[in-house]
Write a protein that holds these residues in place. Structure first.
Motif, PDB file in Angstrom:
ATOM      1  N   GLU A  87       0.834  -1.202   0.000  1.00 31.01           N
ATOM      2  CA  GLU A  87       0.000   0.000   0.000  1.00 31.01           C
ATOM      3  C   GLU A  87       0.870   1.253   0.000  1.00 31.01           C
ATOM      4  OE1 GLU A  87      -3.800   2.073   0.289  1.00 31.01           O
ATOM      5  OE2 GLU A  87      -3.196   0.063  -0.321  1.00 31.01           O
ATOM      6  N   LYS A  88       1.911   1.258   0.830  1.00 39.62           N
ATOM      7  CA  LYS A  88       2.814   2.409   0.894  1.00 39.62           C
ATOM      8  C   LYS A  88       3.473   2.696  -0.445  1.00 39.62           C
ATOM      9  CE  LYS A  88       4.154   1.921   5.779  1.00 39.62           C
ATOM     10  NZ  LYS A  88       5.277   1.724   6.717  1.00 39.62           N
ATOM     11  N   ALA A  89       3.752   1.642  -1.204  1.00 39.86           N
ATOM     12  CA  ALA A  89       4.482   1.782  -2.459  1.00 39.86           C
ATOM     13  C   ALA A  89       3.633   2.350  -3.590  1.00 39.86           C
ATOM     14  CB  ALA A  89       5.054   0.430  -2.880  1.00 39.86           C
ATOM     15  N   LYS A  90       2.329   2.423  -3.419  1.00 39.67           N
ATOM     16  CA  LYS A  90       1.450   2.914  -4.479  1.00 39.67           C
ATOM     17  C   LYS A  90       1.632   4.416  -4.693  1.00 39.67           C
ATOM     18  CE  LYS A  90      -2.416  -0.323  -3.707  1.00 39.67           C
ATOM     19  NZ  LYS A  90      -3.837  -0.405  -3.299  1.00 39.67           N
ATOM     20  N   PRO A  91       1.396   4.893  -5.911  1.00 41.94           N
ATOM     21  CA  PRO A  91       1.280   6.345  -6.093  1.00 41.94           C
ATOM     22  C   PRO A  91       0.056   6.826  -5.335  1.00 41.94           C
ATOM     23  CG  PRO A  91       0.518   5.185  -8.043  1.00 41.94           C
ATOM     24  CD  PRO A  91       1.124   4.138  -7.139  1.00 41.94           C
ATOM     25  N   TRP A  92      -0.057   8.122  -5.115  1.00 41.53           N
ATOM     26  CA  TRP A  92      -1.130   8.573  -4.238  1.00 41.53           C
ATOM     27  C   TRP A  92      -1.731   9.909  -4.673  1.00 41.53           C
ATOM     28  CZ3 TRP A  92       0.365  13.234  -2.245  1.00 41.53           C
ATOM     29  CH2 TRP A  92       1.741  13.472  -2.107  1.00 41.53           C
ATOM     30  N   LEU A  93      -2.918  10.146  -4.156  1.00 41.01           N
ATOM     31  CA  LEU A  93      -3.618  11.424  -4.299  1.00 41.01           C
ATOM     32  C   LEU A  93      -3.989  11.907  -2.900  1.00 41.01           C
ATOM     33  CD1 LEU A  93      -5.353  13.627  -5.876  1.00 41.01           C
ATOM     34  CD2 LEU A  93      -7.278  12.052  -5.517  1.00 41.01           C
ATOM     35  N   LEU A  94      -3.635  13.143  -2.580  1.00 36.50           N
ATOM     36  CA  LEU A  94      -4.023  13.748  -1.303  1.00 36.50           C
ATOM     37  C   LEU A  94      -4.866  14.985  -1.572  1.00 36.50           C
ATOM     38  CD1 LEU A  94      -3.844  14.169   1.799  1.00 36.50           C
ATOM     39  CD2 LEU A  94      -1.750  15.487   1.379  1.00 36.50           C
ATOM     40  N   TYR A  95      -6.052  15.033  -0.972  1.00 38.86           N
ATOM     41  CA  TYR A  95      -6.886  16.236  -0.971  1.00 38.86           C
ATOM     42  C   TYR A  95      -6.669  16.921   0.370  1.00 38.86           C
ATOM     43  CZ  TYR A  95     -11.148  19.113  -0.831  1.00 38.86           C
ATOM     44  OH  TYR A  95     -12.049  20.160  -0.714  1.00 38.86           O
ATOM     45  N   TYR A  96      -6.000  18.080   0.340  1.00 41.65           N
ATOM     46  CA  TYR A  96      -5.632  18.815   1.550  1.00 41.65           C
ATOM     47  C   TYR A  96      -6.344  20.157   1.498  1.00 41.65           C
ATOM     48  CZ  TYR A  96      -2.509  21.382   4.781  1.00 41.65           C
ATOM     49  OH  TYR A  96      -1.983  22.152   5.802  1.00 41.65           O
ATOM     50  N   ASN A  97      -7.296  20.363   2.416  1.00 48.02           N
ATOM     51  CA  ASN A  97      -8.116  21.566   2.378  1.00 48.02           C
ATOM     52  C   ASN A  97      -8.001  22.319   3.704  1.00 48.02           C
ATOM     53  OD1 ASN A  97      -9.949  23.520   1.679  1.00 48.02           O
ATOM     54  ND2 ASN A  97     -11.743  22.214   1.799  1.00 48.02           N
ATOM     55  N   PRO A  98      -7.150  23.330   3.786  1.00 52.05           N
ATOM     56  CA  PRO A  98      -6.945  24.050   5.044  1.00 52.05           C
ATOM     57  C   PRO A  98      -8.172  24.865   5.441  1.00 52.05           C
ATOM     58  CG  PRO A  98      -5.826  25.164   3.240  1.00 52.05           C
ATOM     59  CD  PRO A  98      -6.333  23.867   2.683  1.00 52.05           C
ATOM     60  N   THR A  99      -8.269  25.159   6.731  1.00 50.49           N
ATOM     61  CA  THR A  99      -9.406  25.951   7.228  1.00 50.49           C
ATOM     62  C   THR A  99      -9.073  27.431   7.329  1.00 50.49           C
ATOM     63  OG1 THR A  99      -8.764  25.632   9.544  1.00 50.49           O
ATOM     64  CG2 THR A  99     -10.257  23.987   8.571  1.00 50.49           C
ATOM     65  N   VAL A 100      -7.820  27.812   7.108  1.00 49.89           N
ATOM     66  CA  VAL A 100      -7.423  29.230   7.175  1.00 49.89           C
ATOM     67  C   VAL A 100      -6.848  29.656   5.831  1.00 49.89           C
ATOM     68  CG1 VAL A 100      -6.943  29.162   9.650  1.00 49.89           C
ATOM     69  CG2 VAL A 100      -5.102  28.668   8.043  1.00 49.89           C
ATOM     70  N   PRO A 101      -6.910  30.973   5.506  1.00 48.17           N
ATOM     71  CA  PRO A 101      -7.701  31.996   6.207  1.00 48.17           C
ATOM     72  C   PRO A 101      -9.180  31.827   5.866  1.00 48.17           C
ATOM     73  CG  PRO A 101      -6.093  32.977   4.661  1.00 48.17           C
ATOM     74  CD  PRO A 101      -6.162  31.527   4.377  1.00 48.17           C
ATOM     75  N   HIS A 102     -10.043  32.074   6.826  1.00 54.85           N
ATOM     76  CA  HIS A 102     -11.483  31.940   6.600  1.00 54.85           C
ATOM     77  C   HIS A 102     -12.216  32.703   7.688  1.00 54.85           C
ATOM     78  CE1 HIS A 102     -15.424  30.113   5.787  1.00 54.85           C
ATOM     79  NE2 HIS A 102     -14.927  29.765   4.626  1.00 54.85           N
ATOM     80  N   LEU A 103     -13.371  33.252   7.313  1.00 51.18           N
ATOM     81  CA  LEU A 103     -14.136  34.055   8.285  1.00 51.18           C
ATOM     82  C   LEU A 103     -14.745  33.206   9.384  1.00 51.18           C
ATOM     83  CD1 LEU A 103     -17.457  33.692   7.676  1.00 51.18           C
ATOM     84  CD2 LEU A 103     -16.805  34.920   5.608  1.00 51.18           C
ATOM     85  N   ALA A 104     -14.921  31.904   9.136  1.00 51.81           N
ATOM     86  CA  ALA A 104     -15.534  31.042  10.145  1.00 51.81           C
ATOM     87  C   ALA A 104     -14.522  30.740  11.245  1.00 51.81           C
ATOM     88  CB  ALA A 104     -16.011  29.747   9.508  1.00 51.81           C
ATOM     89  N   ILE A 211      -1.431  21.018  -7.084  1.00 52.14           N
ATOM     90  CA  ILE A 211      -2.428  21.968  -7.591  1.00 52.14           C
ATOM     91  C   ILE A 211      -2.919  22.793  -6.419  1.00 52.14           C
ATOM     92  CG2 ILE A 211      -4.643  22.250  -8.758  1.00 52.14           C
ATOM     93  CD1 ILE A 211      -4.154  19.498 -10.064  1.00 52.14           C
ATOM     94  N   PHE A 212      -2.683  24.090  -6.442  1.00 50.50           N
ATOM     95  CA  PHE A 212      -3.083  24.999  -5.364  1.00 50.50           C
ATOM     96  C   PHE A 212      -4.224  25.862  -5.899  1.00 50.50           C
ATOM     97  CE2 PHE A 212      -3.033  28.507  -2.477  1.00 50.50           C
ATOM     98  CZ  PHE A 212      -2.488  28.055  -1.296  1.00 50.50           C
ATOM     99  N   GLN A 213      -5.372  25.750  -5.268  1.00 48.06           N
ATOM    100  CA  GLN A 213      -6.574  26.425  -5.791  1.00 48.06           C
ATOM    101  C   GLN A 213      -7.313  27.129  -4.660  1.00 48.06           C
ATOM    102  OE1 GLN A 213      -9.226  23.763  -7.809  1.00 48.06           O
ATOM    103  NE2 GLN A 213     -10.810  25.305  -8.124  1.00 48.06           N
ATOM    104  N   MET A 214      -7.828  28.337  -4.951  1.00 54.25           N
ATOM    105  CA  MET A 214      -8.649  29.084  -4.008  1.00 54.25           C
ATOM    106  C   MET A 214     -10.081  29.160  -4.534  1.00 54.25           C
ATOM    107  SD  MET A 214      -6.159  32.252  -2.946  1.00 54.25           S
ATOM    108  CE  MET A 214      -7.401  32.919  -1.836  1.00 54.25           C
ATOM    109  N   ASP A 215     -11.039  29.237  -3.565  1.00 57.49           N
ATOM    110  CA  ASP A 215     -12.419  29.415  -4.017  1.00 57.49           C
ATOM    111  C   ASP A 215     -12.834  30.871  -3.879  1.00 57.49           C
ATOM    112  OD1 ASP A 215     -12.793  29.796  -1.335  1.00 57.49           O
ATOM    113  OD2 ASP A 215     -13.990  27.986  -1.008  1.00 57.49           O
TER     114      ASP A 215
END
Length: 215
Positions: A87-104, A211-215
């Motif tokens: 499992e460790k040896a597989k290529p991977w995809l990580l979805y990393y979604n920070p909570t800052v900066p944000h008004l909440a 890929i770094f993306q803002m909403d």
């Protein structure tokens, strides 16, 4: 996307804010929310927030915690969440979604008053401060004091409190209205730097598409 990539032989991970499913606030259980996200095609989910950090969700029990989110992301990158070498040896995809900066949720309050051992998994506080290279470990910051003097400071290894103080110190002289965005941007910048460092330490930086993306 995660399900399709997983079917292609990748291991898949998610940390940070999910905010793609309805949350039953009256009967919310962190582990159930994790299982629901895994059902979308993710092998690993932790350091997770189900939605924006408004009071009716957090009940003032937790807040922004970029050290926790980032430590869990690095755990996925390194494969330390599993003992399965295949499992460790597989290529991977990580979805990393920070909570800052944000008004909440107030970033200043999170830095000042909320322990980084408190997480969205409220029934399982962390036994220690998160250990993240470039945040709570191996961080040297350059500061300019009010008199114009430049100083270099080593953040005490393993100390979330001292690290968070350094976030505020590096914002310099700003107005009260600017603190949310300024502190959040520095906190996020450190977190992204920590991920890049982890990739470099794992020998994967030159073989990873970011890929770094803002909403």
């Amino acid at each position: 996307v995660a399900a399709a990539i997983k079917a292609g032989g990748y291991r898949t991970g998610m940390t940070g804010k999910w905010h793609l499913q309805t949350v039953d606030r009256e009967n919310y259980v962190y582990s159930d929310a994790v299982d629901a996200i895994k059902a979308c095609g993710f092998d690993f989910v932790d350091g997770m927030y189900s939605e924006n950090l408004f009071d009716e969700y957090t009940n003032s029990e937790f807040s922004h915690n970029m050290e926790w989110v980032t430590e869990e992301a690095i755990k996925f990158i390194s494969g330390d969440y599993t003992d399965d070498d295949a499992e460790k040896a597989k290529p991977w995809l990580l979805y990393y979604n920070p909570t800052v900066p944000h008004l909440a949720a107030n970033v200043v309050d999170a830095l000042d008053a909320v322990s980084c051992r408190k997480t969205a998994d409220v029934n399982n506080p962390l036994p220690r401060d998160p250990l993240v290279k470039g945040m709570t470990m191996d961080l040297v910051v350059n500061l300019t004091l009010l008199d114009g003097t430049n100083v270099t400071k080593q953040v005490e290894p393993g100390s979330c409190k001292e690290y968070r103080t350094s976030v505020k110190d590096r914002a310099g002289t700003i107005t009260a209205n600017e603190t949310q965005d300024a502190f959040g941007a520095i906190w996020l910048d450190d977190a992204i730097g920590a991920l890049l460092t982890a990739l470099e330490d794992e020998g994967q930086l030159d073989n990873t598409m970011i890929i770094f993306q803002m909403d």
